[in-house]
Structures are given as C-alpha cells and as structure tokens.
Design a protein around this motif. Structure first.
Motif, short mmCIF file in Angstrom:
data_model
loop_
_atom_site.label_atom_id
_atom_site.label_comp_id
_atom_site.label_asym_id
_atom_site.label_seq_id
_atom_site.Cartn_x
_atom_site.Cartn_y
_atom_site.Cartn_z
N HIS A 1 57.87 27.58 130.23
CA HIS A 1 57.33 28.89 129.88
C HIS A 1 55.81 28.75 129.97
CE1 HIS A 1 57.39 32.79 127.45
NE2 HIS A 1 56.10 32.49 127.62
N ALA A 2 55.27 29.26 131.07
CA ALA A 2 53.88 28.98 131.41
C ALA A 2 52.95 30.12 131.01
CB ALA A 2 53.76 28.68 132.91
N GLU A 3 52.54 30.12 129.76
CA GLU A 3 51.44 30.95 129.26
C GLU A 3 50.54 30.01 128.46
OE1 GLU A 3 52.36 35.44 128.31
OE2 GLU A 3 53.96 34.20 127.46
N ASP A 4 49.23 30.12 128.68
CA ASP A 4 48.28 29.21 128.05
C ASP A 4 47.93 29.67 126.65
OD1 ASP A 4 46.20 27.07 128.14
OD2 ASP A 4 44.88 28.81 127.91
N ALA A 5 48.11 28.77 125.68
CA ALA A 5 47.89 29.12 124.27
C ALA A 5 46.44 29.55 124.02
CB ALA A 5 48.26 27.94 123.38
N GLY A 6 45.48 28.84 124.58
CA GLY A 6 44.08 29.16 124.34
C GLY A 6 43.70 30.53 124.87
N SER B 1 61.44 34.69 139.20
CA SER B 1 61.03 35.92 138.54
C SER B 1 62.30 36.62 138.05
CB SER B 1 60.20 36.81 139.45
OG SER B 1 59.56 37.83 138.68
N CYS B 2 62.15 37.84 137.54
CA CYS B 2 63.26 38.53 136.89
C CYS B 2 63.33 39.98 137.34
CB CYS B 2 63.09 38.49 135.37
SG CYS B 2 62.85 36.84 134.68
N LYS C 1 59.45 45.26 125.54
CA LYS C 1 58.60 44.11 125.22
C LYS C 1 59.27 42.81 125.65
CE LYS C 1 56.30 41.45 121.60
NZ LYS C 1 55.97 41.30 120.17
N CYS C 2 58.52 42.03 126.42
CA CYS C 2 58.94 40.69 126.78
C CYS C 2 57.69 39.88 127.08
CB CYS C 2 59.89 40.70 127.99
SG CYS C 2 59.21 41.49 129.47
N CYS C 3 57.82 38.57 127.07
CA CYS C 3 56.67 37.69 127.26
C CYS C 3 57.00 36.64 128.30
CB CYS C 3 56.30 37.01 125.95
SG CYS C 3 55.84 38.16 124.63
N PRO C 4 56.22 36.60 129.40
CA PRO C 4 55.09 37.45 129.73
C PRO C 4 55.53 38.89 129.97
CG PRO C 4 55.65 36.05 131.60
CD PRO C 4 56.47 35.56 130.45
N PRO C 5 54.57 39.83 129.99
CA PRO C 5 54.94 41.24 129.98
C PRO C 5 55.22 41.82 131.37
CG PRO C 5 52.58 41.02 129.83
CD PRO C 5 53.13 39.62 129.83
N HIS D 1 60.20 32.74 134.69
CA HIS D 1 59.89 34.17 134.60
C HIS D 1 58.46 34.54 135.00
CE1 HIS D 1 58.38 32.68 130.82
NE2 HIS D 1 59.55 32.71 130.19
N LEU D 2 58.11 34.30 136.25
CA LEU D 2 56.77 34.64 136.73
C LEU D 2 56.54 36.14 136.67
CD1 LEU D 2 54.15 33.52 138.09
CD2 LEU D 2 55.19 34.24 140.26
N SER D 3 55.46 36.52 136.01
CA SER D 3 55.05 37.92 135.90
C SER D 3 53.74 38.17 136.62
CB SER D 3 54.94 38.28 134.41
OG SER D 3 54.16 39.43 134.21
N SER D 4 52.86 37.19 136.66
CA SER D 4 51.52 37.36 137.24
C SER D 4 51.52 37.00 138.73
CB SER D 4 50.51 36.47 136.51
OG SER D 4 49.29 36.44 137.21
N ALA D 5 51.35 38.00 139.57
CA ALA D 5 51.31 37.75 141.02
C ALA D 5 50.06 36.98 141.42
CB ALA D 5 51.37 39.08 141.77
N SER D 6 49.03 36.98 140.59
CA SER D 6 47.80 36.26 140.94
C SER D 6 47.99 34.75 140.94
CB SER D 6 46.66 36.65 140.00
OG SER D 6 47.00 36.40 138.65
#
Length: 453
Positions: free
Chosen positions: A193-198, A269-270, A289-293, A245-250
């Motif tokens: 689950h790749a979201e950066d905490a900082g 992705s989903c 609501k889901c994370c990433p959004p 669950h990739l959400s960010s196309a960047s």
C-alpha cells in the motif's frame, strides 16, 4: 474431441480463448479442461457420450473464472463487515472463482502461522470459490515472514502509512527495507500500500462533508513518493514487489522506467479508479471514500492509457467492506468515515461497462482480471480456457443492461459506491471445477497454498 473422455462439454458460440473471442467446444473431466476444440466438433466422438452437454446462446460469452487477488474478507474478528460465506457467494455471483484474502482487517491479522491456521480453519467449511491467503509484514512480526512463506501464503502485504486499523501498523523506511530483504531472500512477493506517511502528515487532514477536502488530504504526491521508495528498495534488494490499487497516474512514468530496467515490479488498479469520477461525487457521499482516493477525469484517462499500454498489469476489486454505521452517513464526514469500497460482485460488469465505452475488448478485460492476476501469484492453471486449466467458467452476457441494487447483492452489508449505477454485462452462471454454483449450492471451494495445484 476424438479420444477425449469428458463428463462435461460446453458448446460456446463465443468464448475468450488465447486472447481473442472465438467459438469453441470446451470439454471437462474431473474438474479440469481436457480439450478445447472447434465449435463444429462432434460431441459424441471418442467417448464423450454420456457427458453433460451445455449449449450457450449467441448473446453469451464463455469466460474463464476471474482471479481477484485483492479481497478483504475480514473473518475472523470483523465478520459483521463481511465473512467467507458472504464474500465467496458474492465472488461467484460476480464471476470470480478465485480470491486471495488480505491479512487485514481480520482479527488477528495474518502475521503469524497461528493466525493463518485460525483463518484457514474458519474459512474451510464456508467457501464457495477457491481461496488463498496473503501474509502480513508488520514491525513486530518481520521474523515470522519465513514461517508464513513456508506455510504457503502467496506473499506479504505491508503499508507505508497508517492502515486504518491498529493491529496492522505500517513499516518505516528501515523496516520496509528489512522486509523486502527477507522476501527477496525467500523469492516471495511483497505487495505494498504505497502512500507516503510524511506526505500525508503534511497535507491538511480530512474533515467534514466536502469530497474536495478529502481528496486534498490524500494528494497524488503521497503515492508518487511511496512508489519511488518501492522502486528504490526493489532495486537495492533484487526483490519482487507489487504496487497495490494505483490511483495516481503521475506515478506511471517512474513505474515504466523501473520495469524497463528489469525490476520485478508489477502494479494494479481498480474499477473504482477507472470508472468513477471525483467530479461526480457529492459532498457527504462517504460510500465513495477509499484510500488512495478516486481522482478526477483527467487522471482517470491517464490510468486507462497506462492500462492499455501495459504500464498497469491488472485490475482487482480491493473489496473493502464495512457496516453502514462506519460510513458515517448520518453526518457524511469524510474524516470520520471508514475508507473502503465494496465491489467484489460488481468488478466484472463495472470494468466491462467502462472498457467497452473506451473501445477495449472483452478479451482485454479477461486478461486484466483473470489471466494476469493468476500469473502474478503463480496460479497458472487459473484464469484461462486451455487444456490442463481448472474448469472455472463464467457465462457472461455482455450486452445485458441492469441497475445495481445493493440490497440484492450477496455482500453482507448493502453499502457500495456502485449503488444505482447502470451497468453493462450480467453474469448468468459461474462454474467451479466443472460444477455450477447456484444460490443453494453447498460450499465447494478449496483453500489454496502457494505452489500447490
């Protein structure tokens, strides 16, 4: 078909075989495909007499059963959110014949062999489809990874930011490197689950009813930074990794470059990221609501381009259900509501509805949701219609239109972002190991372990 002994023969004017739609006769014996022949093959030849013959209609397409590698069943511990009986019935109704269960949000999480055995014990008498299990990589149980690997989990999941449940804490950078060092040694897959905490901590926290505020609290940079970390550590360790669950196309450009240099790195992705649009989400609509959004339409177009180009490997549900009260519908506060979308029964029609509008074929959807998912977790006898594969089938009517009534779904709780959506494609029948699954079928699924047929 000459010389083939079969107990089931399916005659399909339309079937997805070898990456394209064609007519075929598929013969089954003892739960496996033993022949795939031309449609004009004579059913009676070579000992097929006495086999059950099923004739599909011209508006039906025979698909392999889908393989969904990202499902939160939540049993034991949070069985009121879902459970193996309801989840696997929903899976079958949606054309999914194999699921891999996530190590959270069950209690205990699947971070020890004892926890895995407890989950297998409760699952075994209930499952209507085949079920495998992910292990968990959390700070206090990195020493359990080898034992879980030997026990047959399909790999290990970790978070780089808060998971939302206290019993499954995230890994800091050093712990993440240690986890992938260990999975690399074992040849195991580490799914992230790749979201950066900082980055998330620096963003304004989610609160209130405005979806735009929630979206701002989970910026694309949180994914981009974390995916950069995954790439770096995969390179350092020579490990096998997978971005969930990739959400960010960047992030697609960096992923593309990483794979070009030969890193063993895949990404999913989903349907909710590929078919739902942030601009259409009303304030207070916490079912989304889901994370990433779920992000905007431009981002969605770029995700589709990445999927078409092969930069995204496959599509899974990330079925993450909860009880209705946890969605905070009374106040509609995105900061308080549970983040997760229930979609296990709906992934195929939701994905197909959007794919057809964008000019993609049903064969592509099958590759994204069945063949590629099966291959990444080593289930090469799943997700395809070919000799030797399991006789897991879906009879799918791609042109049939219907409106989602969440109360009619098999999910335990009638909560989903797909409520009242008009979809194309209806699952008319699902078969597991050559046996049809019906509403009154006894549980007939098997528990799967890595490397075992």
């Amino acid at each position: 078909m000459r010389g083939v002994q079969a107990d089931l023969v399916i005659r399909a004017p339309r079937a997805i075989i070898d990456g394209r739609e064609q007519s075929a006769v598929v013969s089954v014996r003892d739960g496996r495909i033993v022949a795939v022949d031309a449609f004009d093959a004579a059913v009676g030849d070579g000992g097929a007499d006495g086999a059950r013959v099923v004739e599909l209609t011209d508006d039906e397409v025979l698909l392999p059963g889908l393989v969904d590698t990202h499902v939160h069943v939540n049993e034991p511990g949070r069985t009121d959110w879902e459970g193996f009986a309801s989840a696997t019935r929903a899976a079958a109704a949606g054309g999914v014949t194999t699921i891999i269960d996530m190590p959270l949000n069950s209690i205990p999480s699947t971070v020890t062999v004892d926890a895995l055995r407890a989950k297998q014990e409760v699952a075994a008498p209930q499952v209507h489809v085949d079920v495998g299990f992910w292990g968990g990589a959390v700070p206090d149980h990195l020493g359990d990874i080898e034992a879980l690997h030997e026990a047959g989990v399909f790999g290990f999941k970790c978070f780089l930011a808060d998971s939302g449940v206290e019993e499954f804490p995230p890994l800091d950078p050093d712990q993440f490197r240690a986890a992938m060092t260990e999975t690399a040694r074992l040849g195991a897959l580490l799914i992230v689950h790749a979201e950066d905490a900082g980055t998330l901590e620096a963003a304004a926290p989610a609160h209130g009813r405005a979806y735009g505020d929630f979206l701002a609290s989970r910026p694309p940079t949180a994914e981009d930074v974390a995916i950069g970390q995954v790439i770096d550590v995969t390179r350092e360790t020579g490990g096998r990794s997978h971005v969930l669950h990739l959400s960010s196309a960047s992030a697609l450009a960096s992923l593309r470059a990483a794979r070009a240099e030969g890193l063993d790195l895949t990404v999913e992705s989903c349907p909710h990221y590929l078919a739902l649009d942030a601009d259409e989400i009303a304030d207070g609509a916490t079912q989304f609501k889901c994370c990433p959004p779920i992000r905007d339409h431009t981002n969605q177009d770029e995700l589709w381009a990445g999927l078409a180009a092969g930069d995204i490997d496959f599509v899974v549900s990330d079925h993450s259900p909860s009880t209705a009260d946890l969605k905070q519908f009374d106040v509609g506060d995105f900061g308080l509501a549970w983040g997760g979308i229930a979609s296990l029964q709906l992934g195929l029609p939701a994905m197909w509805s959007s794919a057809r509008e964008r000019g993609h074929t049903l064969a592509e959807v099958v590759r994204w949701m069945a063949t590629a998912t099966a291959d990444r977790v080593g289930l090469h006898h799943k997700g395809r219609l070919e000799v030797g594969a399991d006789a897991d089938f879906v009879v799918f009517a791609p042109e049939e239109e219907w409106v989602v009534d969440v109360a009619a779904l098999h999910h335990k709780n009638p909560v989903s972002a797909w409520a009242d959506h008009n979809l194309h494609g209806q699952v008319r029948q699902t078969w597991l190991h050559g046996i049809p699954i019906t509403n009154d079928s006894a549980p007939g699924g098997r528990l799967l372990t890595r490397g075992q047929r």
